[in-house]
Design a protein around this motif. Structure first.
Motif, mmCIF file in Angstrom:
data_model
loop_
_atom_site.group_PDB
_atom_site.id
_atom_site.type_symbol
_atom_site.label_atom_id
_atom_site.label_comp_id
_atom_site.label_asym_id
_atom_site.label_seq_id
_atom_site.Cartn_x
_atom_site.Cartn_y
_atom_site.Cartn_z
ATOM 1 N N GLN A 92 0.838 -1.208 0.000
ATOM 2 C CA GLN A 92 0.000 0.000 0.000
ATOM 3 C C GLN A 92 0.869 1.254 0.000
ATOM 4 O O GLN A 92 0.571 2.241 -0.665
ATOM 5 N N MET A 93 1.974 1.198 0.743
ATOM 6 C CA MET A 93 2.880 2.357 0.772
ATOM 7 C C MET A 93 3.497 2.597 -0.606
ATOM 8 O O MET A 93 3.592 3.732 -1.074
ATOM 9 N N PHE A 94 3.907 1.520 -1.256
ATOM 10 C CA PHE A 94 4.495 1.669 -2.595
ATOM 11 C C PHE A 94 3.467 2.195 -3.597
ATOM 12 O O PHE A 94 3.794 2.968 -4.490
ATOM 13 N N LYS A 95 2.222 1.779 -3.424
ATOM 14 C CA LYS A 95 1.173 2.271 -4.330
ATOM 15 C C LYS A 95 1.085 3.798 -4.228
ATOM 16 O O LYS A 95 1.064 4.498 -5.235
ATOM 17 N N VAL A 96 1.096 4.293 -3.010
ATOM 18 C CA VAL A 96 1.032 5.756 -2.825
ATOM 19 C C VAL A 96 2.255 6.417 -3.465
ATOM 20 O O VAL A 96 2.139 7.400 -4.206
ATOM 21 N N MET A 97 3.428 5.852 -3.217
ATOM 22 C CA MET A 97 4.651 6.468 -3.755
ATOM 23 C C MET A 97 4.628 6.482 -5.284
ATOM 24 O O MET A 97 4.991 7.475 -5.917
ATOM 25 N N ASN A 98 4.179 5.377 -5.847
ATOM 26 C CA ASN A 98 4.132 5.307 -7.318
ATOM 27 C C ASN A 98 3.074 6.228 -7.909
ATOM 28 O O ASN A 98 3.190 6.657 -9.057
ATOM 29 N N GLU A 99 2.060 6.505 -7.118
ATOM 30 C CA GLU A 99 0.984 7.375 -7.628
ATOM 31 C C GLU A 99 1.196 8.848 -7.281
ATOM 32 O O GLU A 99 0.332 9.670 -7.551
ATOM 33 N N CYS A 100 2.336 9.156 -6.682
ATOM 34 C CA CYS A 100 2.654 10.564 -6.356
ATOM 35 C C CYS A 100 3.990 10.948 -6.990
ATOM 36 O O CYS A 100 4.983 11.198 -6.272
ATOM 37 N N PRO A 101 4.054 10.991 -8.317
ATOM 38 C CA PRO A 101 5.344 11.265 -8.970
ATOM 39 C C PRO A 101 5.869 12.674 -8.712
ATOM 40 O O PRO A 101 7.038 12.953 -8.991
ATOM 41 N N GLN A 102 5.006 13.547 -8.179
ATOM 42 C CA GLN A 102 5.475 14.914 -7.881
ATOM 43 C C GLN A 102 6.470 14.937 -6.723
ATOM 44 O O GLN A 102 7.247 15.866 -6.579
ATOM 45 N N HIS A 103 6.423 13.900 -5.882
ATOM 46 C CA HIS A 103 7.333 13.840 -4.738
ATOM 47 C C HIS A 103 8.479 12.866 -5.008
ATOM 48 O O HIS A 103 8.343 11.938 -5.797
ATOM 49 N N THR A 104 9.580 13.097 -4.287
ATOM 50 C CA THR A 104 10.684 12.145 -4.320
ATOM 51 C C THR A 104 10.709 11.435 -2.974
ATOM 52 O O THR A 104 10.800 12.089 -1.929
ATOM 53 N N PHE A 105 10.581 10.131 -2.988
ATOM 54 C CA PHE A 105 10.545 9.367 -1.744
ATOM 55 C C PHE A 105 11.905 8.738 -1.477
ATOM 56 O O PHE A 105 12.497 8.120 -2.371
ATOM 57 N N GLN A 106 12.373 8.907 -0.262
ATOM 58 C CA GLN A 106 13.695 8.372 0.112
ATOM 59 C C GLN A 106 13.489 7.257 1.139
ATOM 60 O O GLN A 106 13.076 7.508 2.273
ATOM 61 N N ILE A 107 13.742 6.043 0.695
ATOM 62 C CA ILE A 107 13.601 4.865 1.569
ATOM 63 C C ILE A 107 14.991 4.466 2.043
ATOM 64 O O ILE A 107 15.908 4.342 1.233
ATOM 65 N N LEU A 108 15.113 4.256 3.338
ATOM 66 C CA LEU A 108 16.406 3.881 3.903
ATOM 67 C C LEU A 108 16.218 2.663 4.800
ATOM 68 O O LEU A 108 15.313 2.649 5.635
#
Ligand code: SF4
Length: 258
Positions: A92-108
């Protein structure tokens, strides 16, 4: 949480999960644990369960509501690849990230094994950056796992840096000075807070050199409280780079992001 972050290499944090457990030496003085455990048992408090893993599904949609593009540090108080976070939830988290291309998500993450196991479960769009934390040479293998991942932008958080990091040796016995090939960004930082372990200045130069060999951006975040004291810096964590020797004043981002 969707808080504006004080971390210099991001804009905001997005905490759909809080809580974690320690996995290696870099976790010893975990900031997230200290922050959350303080409130364990306080009825009704957001961190009533301390550092236990807790899903926060009400935060999932937060990035969809942010109009302005942001760099977003994912799960700053947890580790997205912790075994106790259900796969469906991470999806579900990845779905949000993939559907919000305006943001840059940094996973660590420090869970490099689960990260790789699940490599094909998620889509890594170009706006999803993936990184591993490496605190010393004992955990260098995390870099090899990261290199196998399908993310386009890959980064290392060498913080808290508590030991030197050496390149591995090639079959002919020479050091592999290009072993960071495929890595786009190296963040370097010393530890701060109670019980902080010292970073040594001599560890920084070789890492910069290894990053330069492969064209990776470098971001030196802070010297850490012990080194800051030793160097007589005014900033407590040694985070004010105007106090540093010019050679260390490097705060670059990958992909010319800033
Ligand atoms: S992996 Fe990160 S969040 Fe988890 S205990 Fe270690 S330092 Fe803390």
């Amino acid at each position: 949480m969707g808080d504006k972050s004080k971390i210099q290499w991001t804009d905001a944090t997005w905490g759909c999960v809080t809580g974690c457990s320690k996995v290696s030496a870099g976790c010893k003085n975990c900031y997230a644990e200290t922050l959350t455990e303080r409130f364990r048992g306080v009825p009704g408090h957001y961190f009533e369960n301390g550092f236990d893993i807790k899903l926060r599904p009400d935060k999932l949609d937060l990035p969809r509501r942010w109009q302005k593009p942001r760099m977003v540090f994912v799960n700053s108080l947890s580790d997205i690849f912790h075994k106790d976070i259900p796969l469906d939830y991470v999806k579900q988290m990845f779905k949000v990230m993939n559907e919000c291309p305006q943001h840059t998500f940094q996973i660590l993450t420090k869970r490099h094994e689960r990260m790789l196991e699940l490599a094909n479960e998620f889509k890594y769009s170009d706006n999803i950056w993936l990184g591993v934390s490496v605190e010393d040479n004992n955990n260098r293998e995390r870099i090899e796992y990261l290199k196998k991942m399908p993310a386009k932008t890959k980064f290392l958080s060498l913080e808290p840096l508590i030991g030197p990091i050496y390149p591995p040796k090639k079959a002919n016995g020479d050091f592999d000075l290009y072993f960071l090939k495929g890595i786009n960004w190296c963040i370097i930082g010393g530890e701060s807070g109670p019980g902080a372990r010292p970073m040594d200045l001599s560890w920084i130069g070789p890492i910069i050199g290894l990053a330069r060999n492969v064209g990776a951006a470098v971001f030196i975040k802070q010297m850490g409280s012990v080194l800051a004291k030793e160097l007589g810096l005014k900033s407590r964590k040694g985070e004010d780079m105007s106090e540093w020797h010019p050679a260390w004043r490097i705060r670059e981002f990958p992909n010319d992001k800033r």
